[in-house]
Design an enzyme around this catalytic site. Structure first.
Site, PDB file in Angstrom:
ATOM      1  CD  GLU A 109       0.756   0.325   3.076  1.00  0.00           C
ATOM      2  OE1 GLU A 109       0.711   1.565   2.993  1.00  0.00           O
ATOM      3  OE2 GLU A 109       1.709  -0.285   3.605  1.00  0.00           O
ATOM      4  CD  GLU A 152       7.382   1.190  -0.214  1.00  0.00           C
ATOM      5  OE1 GLU A 152       8.092   0.376  -0.851  1.00  0.00           O
ATOM      6  OE2 GLU A 152       7.721   2.370  -0.029  1.00  0.00           O
TER       7      GLU A 152
END
Length: 349
Positions: free
Chosen positions: A174, A317
């Site tokens: 994300e 991430e």
């Protein structure tokens, strides 16, 4: 809504017979029984997911969902919001943290704009923008129920497209400045926690601002009154577009019997939403690492999956999940490359 409904209908239980067959083989590999610990448990559950005695995890992908948050205006994050757009464009260039680790793990990174508050000049970021960021959840719902379903379905669609390409191991990453705030709100709601127990520093919020962040989360919950039994309602009231899309990837993985690795705090919040919507999703998830974010341990405990690694990481991430790809692949190598006592011609009492 139809795609979500069809996906949920496809999510079934693990294959018990395949797990029993896998357990028997693993127990009889040429080693002391149980001596490879959690690697053994991984391969047994992979067999339960896939129905295969020799499951494969050689086609890996990280699906990074990006979106912005209206609650940013409450001063809950230290960095400028434009960083979401800047970093989203860096994923296709292969220069972010998760990209570096994904190269080592031989995994592809797919970046998706679900709700960034800017237009991107990077065609390699898949544009599935629902809106230019969520609404400020401290003043009302972060999104409509219809948009929450759209976010879930974006995740389902992107994951399904990747699965059709032959992906057999997925994770979600994300990017969204301020997204630890809605994540903390989700965990607080679903776990019945006081936001003070969950709200952490995120990307580096000064410690003295944590009380303010927790108050914003508490106010958001009080204003919106999300239904703890309705994952879509929780997502719409205090969630984020990228968090919903991550949950959608987990739903699609489960529906297609593809294992999905859960990254850190934000991904765990997404996993909690997915499991609230359909509890059987938990069977298809592997927890990766124990994030250093304040509420991560409580979130993992609430999900009921023990992280494999403790690396003092909190980047997000998908970085911790990609590290875990290596352990899952190691479990598969153990299963594929070792022989059993019987195959070695050894008869045991």
């Amino acid at each position: 809504m139809e795609l979500l409904r069809q996906t949920l209908e496809k999510i079934g239980n693990l294959y018990d017979n395949a797990m029993e067959e896998s357990r028997n083989r693993v127990d009889n590999l040429i080693k002391p029984k149980g001596s490879l610990g959690k690697l053994e448990e991984i391969v047994v559950r992979l067999s339960g997911i896939t129905g295969e005695l020799f499951p494969k995890v050689d086609n890996k992908a990280v699906i990074v969902m990006a979106g912005d948050h209206g609650v940013y205006e409450e001063g809950v994050a230290p960095d400028p919001q434009i960083l979401t757009a800047v970093q989203a464009c860096n994923f296709p260039k292969g220069i972010t943290g998760v990209c570096a680790l994904a190269k080592q793990a031989k995994a592809d990174v797919i970046a998706v704009d679900v709700g960034i508050a800017a237009d991107l000049d990077e065609p390699r970021v898949i544009n599935r923008k629902i809106k230019y960021g969520t609404n400020n959840m401290a003043k009302g719902p972060a999104m409509t129920r219809e948009d929450a379903i759209k976010a879930l379905e974006v995740g389902i669609e992107i994951a399904t497209e990747e699965i059709k390409k032959g992906r057999n191991l997925l994770t979600t990453g994300e990017m969204g400045i301020g997204n630890t705030t809605p994540s903390a709100a989700i965990v607080s709601v679903l776990g019945g926690y006081d936001p003070c127990e969950i709200a952490g520093r995120g990307a580096g919020l000064p410690v003295e601002r944590l009380v303010h962040k927790a108050k914003v989360i508490k106010r958001s919950i009080e204003v919106n009154k999300p239904d703890v039994k309705d994952g879509i309602d929780v997502l719409s009231k205090v969630g984020g577009f990228e968090i919903g899309a991550m949950a959608g990837v987990m739903l699609a993985g489960s529906a297609n019997r593809i294992p999905v690795v859960v990254d850190g705090f934000i991904a765990t919040a997404a996993a909690l939403l997915a499991c609230t919507i359909e509890p059987k999703v938990k069977n298809y998830l592997f927890a990766s690492h124990a994030s250093m974010e304040k509420g991560a341990a409580r979130a993992s405990k609430l999900l009921g999956l023990e992280p494999m690694l403790n690396m003092d990481m909190r980047l997000g991430e998908g970085t911790g999940a990609v590290l875990t790809f290596n352990l899952i692949e190691a479990a598969v190598y153990m299963n594929n490359e070792m022989i059993t006592f019987e195959e070695a011609g050894i008869i045991r009492d």
